[in-house]
Design a protein around this motif. Sequence first.
Motif, PDB file in Angstrom:
ATOM      1  N   LEU A  11       0.825  -1.204   0.000  1.00  0.00           N
ATOM      2  CA  LEU A  11       0.000   0.000   0.000  1.00  0.00           C
ATOM      3  C   LEU A  11       0.862   1.257   0.000  1.00  0.00           C
ATOM      4  CD1 LEU A  11      -2.780  -1.103   2.488  1.00  0.00           C
ATOM      5  CD2 LEU A  11      -3.075  -0.624   0.046  1.00  0.00           C
ATOM      6  N   TRP A  12       1.951   1.233   0.742  1.00  0.00           N
ATOM      7  CA  TRP A  12       2.865   2.385   0.780  1.00  0.00           C
ATOM      8  C   TRP A  12       3.376   2.696  -0.627  1.00  0.00           C
ATOM      9  CZ3 TRP A  12       4.002   6.045   4.169  1.00  0.00           C
ATOM     10  CH2 TRP A  12       5.144   6.812   3.959  1.00  0.00           C
ATOM     11  N   HIS A  13       3.785   1.670  -1.350  1.00  0.00           N
ATOM     12  CA  HIS A  13       4.293   1.877  -2.703  1.00  0.00           C
ATOM     13  C   HIS A  13       3.193   2.397  -3.644  1.00  0.00           C
ATOM     14  CE1 HIS A  13       8.252   0.413  -1.949  1.00  0.00           C
ATOM     15  NE2 HIS A  13       7.829  -0.787  -1.573  1.00  0.00           N
ATOM     16  N   LEU A  14       1.969   1.957  -3.444  1.00  0.00           N
ATOM     17  CA  LEU A  14       0.876   2.378  -4.320  1.00  0.00           C
ATOM     18  C   LEU A  14       0.395   3.798  -4.036  1.00  0.00           C
ATOM     19  CD1 LEU A  14      -1.179  -0.915  -4.614  1.00  0.00           C
ATOM     20  CD2 LEU A  14       0.224   0.184  -6.374  1.00  0.00           C
ATOM     21  N   HIS A  15       0.780   4.382  -2.914  1.00  0.00           N
ATOM     22  CA  HIS A  15       0.389   5.764  -2.634  1.00  0.00           C
ATOM     23  C   HIS A  15       0.990   6.730  -3.647  1.00  0.00           C
ATOM     24  CE1 HIS A  15      -2.160   5.955   0.872  1.00  0.00           C
ATOM     25  NE2 HIS A  15      -1.456   4.979   1.417  1.00  0.00           N
ATOM     26  N   GLY A  16       2.058   6.334  -4.313  1.00  0.00           N
ATOM     27  CA  GLY A  16       2.677   7.198  -5.314  1.00  0.00           C
ATOM     28  C   GLY A  16       2.014   7.137  -6.674  1.00  0.00           C
ATOM     29  N   GLY A  17       1.063   6.231  -6.851  1.00  0.00           N
ATOM     30  CA  GLY A  17       0.375   6.086  -8.129  1.00  0.00           C
ATOM     31  C   GLY A  17       0.296   4.623  -8.532  1.00  0.00           C
ATOM     32  N   GLY A  18      -0.333   4.375  -9.668  1.00  0.00           N
ATOM     33  CA  GLY A  18      -0.520   3.015 -10.148  1.00  0.00           C
ATOM     34  C   GLY A  18       0.791   2.346 -10.521  1.00  0.00           C
ATOM     35  N   LEU A  19       0.881   1.055 -10.230  1.00  0.00           N
ATOM     36  CA  LEU A  19       2.065   0.273 -10.557  1.00  0.00           C
ATOM     37  C   LEU A  19       1.671  -1.066 -11.153  1.00  0.00           C
ATOM     38  CD1 LEU A  19       4.214   0.842  -7.332  1.00  0.00           C
ATOM     39  CD2 LEU A  19       4.596   1.863  -9.576  1.00  0.00           C
ATOM     40  N   ARG A  20       2.529  -1.571 -11.995  1.00  0.00           N
ATOM     41  CA  ARG A  20       2.342  -2.903 -12.547  1.00  0.00           C
ATOM     42  C   ARG A  20       2.942  -3.931 -11.595  1.00  0.00           C
ATOM     43  NH1 ARG A  20       3.825  -2.583 -18.828  1.00  0.00           N
ATOM     44  NH2 ARG A  20       2.997  -4.686 -18.692  1.00  0.00           N
ATOM     45  N   THR A  50      -7.432  -1.435  -6.485  1.00  0.00           N
ATOM     46  CA  THR A  50      -8.143  -1.917  -7.664  1.00  0.00           C
ATOM     47  C   THR A  50      -7.129  -2.520  -8.627  1.00  0.00           C
ATOM     48  OG1 THR A  50      -7.951   0.207  -8.792  1.00  0.00           O
ATOM     49  CG2 THR A  50      -9.967  -0.192  -7.525  1.00  0.00           C
ATOM     50  N   ARG A  51      -7.593  -3.445  -9.411  1.00  0.00           N
ATOM     51  CA  ARG A  51      -6.774  -4.098 -10.439  1.00  0.00           C
ATOM     52  C   ARG A  51      -7.434  -3.803 -11.777  1.00  0.00           C
ATOM     53  NH1 ARG A  51      -6.841  -8.810 -13.491  1.00  0.00           N
ATOM     54  NH2 ARG A  51      -4.821  -9.833 -13.738  1.00  0.00           N
ATOM     55  N   THR A  52      -6.674  -3.202 -12.685  1.00  0.00           N
ATOM     56  CA  THR A  52      -7.195  -2.882 -14.009  1.00  0.00           C
ATOM     57  C   THR A  52      -6.377  -3.632 -15.048  1.00  0.00           C
ATOM     58  OG1 THR A  52      -7.810  -0.674 -13.258  1.00  0.00           O
ATOM     59  CG2 THR A  52      -7.721  -1.029 -15.634  1.00  0.00           C
ATOM     60  N   ALA A  53      -7.061  -4.474 -15.821  1.00  0.00           N
ATOM     61  CA  ALA A  53      -6.417  -5.200 -16.917  1.00  0.00           C
ATOM     62  C   ALA A  53      -6.723  -4.459 -18.207  1.00  0.00           C
ATOM     63  CB  ALA A  53      -6.929  -6.631 -16.983  1.00  0.00           C
ATOM     64  N   PHE A  54      -5.682  -4.073 -18.932  1.00  0.00           N
ATOM     65  CA  PHE A  54      -5.844  -3.349 -20.181  1.00  0.00           C
ATOM     66  C   PHE A  54      -5.838  -4.335 -21.349  1.00  0.00           C
ATOM     67  CE2 PHE A  54      -4.091  -0.411 -17.155  1.00  0.00           C
ATOM     68  CZ  PHE A  54      -4.819   0.736 -17.371  1.00  0.00           C
ATOM     69  N   PRO A  55      -6.740  -4.155 -22.314  1.00  0.00           N
ATOM     70  CA  PRO A  55      -6.825  -5.077 -23.454  1.00  0.00           C
ATOM     71  C   PRO A  55      -5.714  -4.797 -24.470  1.00  0.00           C
ATOM     72  CG  PRO A  55      -8.479  -3.360 -23.672  1.00  0.00           C
ATOM     73  CD  PRO A  55      -7.779  -3.133 -22.359  1.00  0.00           C
ATOM     74  N   GLU A  56      -4.506  -5.174 -24.106  1.00  0.00           N
ATOM     75  CA  GLU A  56      -3.348  -4.926 -24.958  1.00  0.00           C
ATOM     76  C   GLU A  56      -2.564  -6.220 -25.147  1.00  0.00           C
ATOM     77  OE1 GLU A  56      -1.081  -2.049 -22.805  1.00  0.00           O
ATOM     78  OE2 GLU A  56      -2.556  -0.466 -23.085  1.00  0.00           O
ATOM     79  N   VAL A  57      -1.685  -6.198 -26.121  1.00  0.00           N
ATOM     80  CA  VAL A  57      -0.762  -7.307 -26.327  1.00  0.00           C
ATOM     81  C   VAL A  57       0.634  -6.723 -26.284  1.00  0.00           C
ATOM     82  CG1 VAL A  57      -0.006  -9.112 -27.907  1.00  0.00           C
ATOM     83  CG2 VAL A  57      -2.442  -8.557 -27.728  1.00  0.00           C
TER      84      VAL A  57
END
Length: 89
Positions: A11-20, A50-57
């Motif tokens: 959670l600490w790391h995610l406070h800076g923004g979205g990460l993979r 939240t987890r967001t899966a992007f429709p990419e290859v």
Amino acid sequence: MVGGKWKIVILWHLHGGGLRFGQLRDATLGISEKVLAQELRGLERSGLITRTAFPEVPPRVEYRITAAGRRLRPAFRALAAWGAKHTGA
């Protein structure tokens, strides 16, 4: 919801923004991929990320902290201040 060794760190790391996933793995030294995946699922079930899966290859998935997770920031700051005071950091 945030018990255990890794959830607060994630959670600490995610406070800076979205990460993979790989970025979180690299930022969270000492965590295995299996444990990271388990902790991320638990945090998602708790509504803290939240987890967001992007429709990419190739596929891309990004994790972000939610509003509920952001409300933990004052508690994190208090813990960091306590730690600095008691460890001399």
